[in-house]
Enzyme design. Structure first.
Site, PDB file in Angstrom:
ATOM      1  N   ASP A   8       0.898  -1.175   0.138  1.00 44.92           N
ATOM      2  CA  ASP A   8       0.124   0.003   0.074  1.00 44.92           C
ATOM      3  C   ASP A   8       0.792   1.225   0.007  1.00 44.92           C
ATOM      4  OD1 ASP A   8       0.988   0.146   2.583  1.00 44.92           O
ATOM      5  OD2 ASP A   8      -0.905   0.423   3.720  1.00 44.92           O
ATOM      6  N   CYS A  65       3.504  -2.935   3.989  1.00 43.48           N
ATOM      7  CA  CYS A  65       2.621  -1.931   4.396  1.00 43.48           C
ATOM      8  C   CYS A  65       3.399  -1.031   5.597  1.00 43.48           C
ATOM      9  CB  CYS A  65       1.380  -2.175   4.772  1.00 43.48           C
ATOM     10  SG  CYS A  65       1.112  -3.532   6.085  1.00 43.48           S
ATOM     11  N   GLY A  66       2.612  -0.199   6.040  1.00 44.28           N
ATOM     12  CA  GLY A  66       3.418   0.585   7.263  1.00 44.28           C
ATOM     13  C   GLY A  66       3.776  -0.292   8.269  1.00 44.28           C
ATOM     14  N   THR A  67       3.273  -1.399   8.827  1.00 47.03           N
ATOM     15  CA  THR A  67       3.698  -2.309   9.855  1.00 47.03           C
ATOM     16  C   THR A  67       3.892  -3.473   9.283  1.00 47.03           C
ATOM     17  OG1 THR A  67       1.387  -2.702  10.164  1.00 47.03           O
ATOM     18  CG2 THR A  67       2.433  -0.979  11.533  1.00 47.03           C
ATOM     19  N   GLY A  68       3.305  -3.888   8.080  1.00 45.97           N
ATOM     20  CA  GLY A  68       3.341  -5.525   7.782  1.00 45.97           C
ATOM     21  C   GLY A  68       2.224  -6.160   8.303  1.00 45.97           C
ATOM     22  N   ILE A  69       1.606  -5.730   9.476  1.00 45.16           N
ATOM     23  CA  ILE A  69       0.543  -6.413  10.195  1.00 45.16           C
ATOM     24  C   ILE A  69      -0.770  -6.495   9.345  1.00 45.16           C
ATOM     25  CG2 ILE A  69      -0.835  -6.679  12.212  1.00 45.16           C
ATOM     26  CD1 ILE A  69       1.438  -5.190  13.614  1.00 45.16           C
ATOM     27  N   GLY A  70      -1.282  -5.388   9.047  1.00 44.17           N
ATOM     28  CA  GLY A  70      -2.250  -5.362   8.145  1.00 44.17           C
ATOM     29  C   GLY A  70      -2.266  -6.293   6.883  1.00 44.17           C
ATOM     30  N   MET A  71      -1.139  -6.246   6.036  1.00 42.91           N
ATOM     31  CA  MET A  71      -0.935  -7.246   5.299  1.00 42.91           C
ATOM     32  C   MET A  71      -0.985  -8.666   5.519  1.00 42.91           C
ATOM     33  SD  MET A  71      -0.635  -5.628   2.017  1.00 42.91           S
ATOM     34  CE  MET A  71      -0.093  -4.552   1.063  1.00 42.91           C
ATOM     35  N   HIS A  98      10.424 -23.720   9.522  1.00 40.46           N
ATOM     36  CA  HIS A  98       9.223 -24.591  10.309  1.00 40.46           C
ATOM     37  C   HIS A  98       7.911 -24.247   9.739  1.00 40.46           C
ATOM     38  CE1 HIS A  98      12.041 -24.789  14.123  1.00 40.46           C
ATOM     39  NE2 HIS A  98      12.501 -25.178  13.144  1.00 40.46           N
ATOM     40  N   ARG A 132       9.079 -33.306  10.762  1.00 35.02           N
ATOM     41  CA  ARG A 132       8.020 -33.140  11.838  1.00 35.02           C
ATOM     42  C   ARG A 132       6.948 -31.888  11.666  1.00 35.02           C
ATOM     43  NH1 ARG A 132      12.654 -30.623  14.038  1.00 35.02           N
ATOM     44  NH2 ARG A 132      12.191 -29.050  15.323  1.00 35.02           N
ATOM     45  N   HIS A 133       7.473 -30.896  10.863  1.00 30.01           N
ATOM     46  CA  HIS A 133       6.699 -29.532  10.691  1.00 30.01           C
ATOM     47  C   HIS A 133       5.540 -30.130   9.824  1.00 30.01           C
ATOM     48  CE1 HIS A 133       9.884 -27.700  13.124  1.00 30.01           C
ATOM     49  NE2 HIS A 133      10.670 -28.037  12.219  1.00 30.01           N
TER      50      HIS A 133
HETATM   51  C1  RB5 Z   1      -1.414   2.766   6.538  1.00 30.41           C
HETATM   52  O1  RB5 Z   1      -1.778   4.130   7.223  1.00 30.41           O
HETATM   53  C2  RB5 Z   1      -1.504   1.805   7.557  1.00 30.41           C
HETATM   54  O2  RB5 Z   1      -2.308   1.626   8.240  1.00 30.41           O
HETATM   55  C3  RB5 Z   1      -1.108   0.424   6.426  1.00 30.41           C
HETATM   56  O3  RB5 Z   1       0.047   0.711   5.753  1.00 30.41           O
HETATM   57  C4  RB5 Z   1      -0.442  -0.745   7.660  1.00 30.41           C
HETATM   58  O4  RB5 Z   1       0.336  -0.361   8.424  1.00 30.41           O
HETATM   59  C5  RB5 Z   1      -1.557  -1.500   8.093  1.00 30.41           C
HETATM   60  O5  RB5 Z   1      -1.420  -2.246   8.862  1.00 30.41           O
END
Ligand code: RB5
Length: 142
Positions: A8, A65-71, A98, A132-133
């Site tokens: 993004d 993305c900004g954190t990688g978490i949303g993706m 693993h 095992r994995h």
């Molecule tokens: C965009 O501002 C931000 O929310 C997105 O890049 C991402 O970090 C979401 O997890």
């Protein structure tokens, strides 16, 4: 190995750096967007990369993305996708060895360019250990 990559707006700059790095190191890589820093919705780009892996000939995916978490939240909704949000090289290796992760998620606002490329290298160069994995991955699929 054929790699699909997308981001993004929050991951746009790091995505371009990774894309150029992969191309100059001889990988076959296709950029599924986004194409600018204009605000956009990361689930749309996660879906493009996951579908490329599940429905076409791509082997692995990279989502930024900004954190990688949303993706990673989005990508793990797709059956057959094992996405790992990683910010250190040890986890990058372990999630290949693993978990046989097929999508790497990175946060441009979390890791610097140097660390991101080290994580990428560790992730791409580590083989799945199976053994095992495999039973555990089968349980995930069930
Ligand atoms: C965009 O501002 C931000 O929310 C997105 O890049 C991402 O970090 C979401 O997890």
């Amino acid at each position: 190995m054929k790699i699909a990559i997308a981001s993004d707006h929050g991951g746009y700059n790091l995505k371009n750096i990774i894309y150029n790095h992969l191309v100059s190191n001889g990988y076959e890589v296709v950029d599924f967007g986004t194409d600018s820093l204009k605000s956009c919705d990361y689930p749309i780009y996660a879906k493009k990369v996951c579908n490329a892996i599940l429905n076409t000939e791509f082997d692995k995916g990279i989502l930024v993305c900004g954190t990688g978490i949303g993706m990673s939240i989005c990508a793990n909704r797709f059956k057959g996708i094992r996405a790992a949000c990683v910010s250190d090289t040890f986890s990058a290796k372990m999630t290949r060895a693993h978990n046989n992760s097929n999508v790497l998620c990175l946060g441009e606002r979390v890791v610097g360019q140097g660390l991101a490329l080290e994580i990428l290298k560790a992730w791409l160069n580590t083989e799945y250990e199976a053994g095992r994995h495999q039973k555990r991955l089968d349980l995930i699929e069930e």
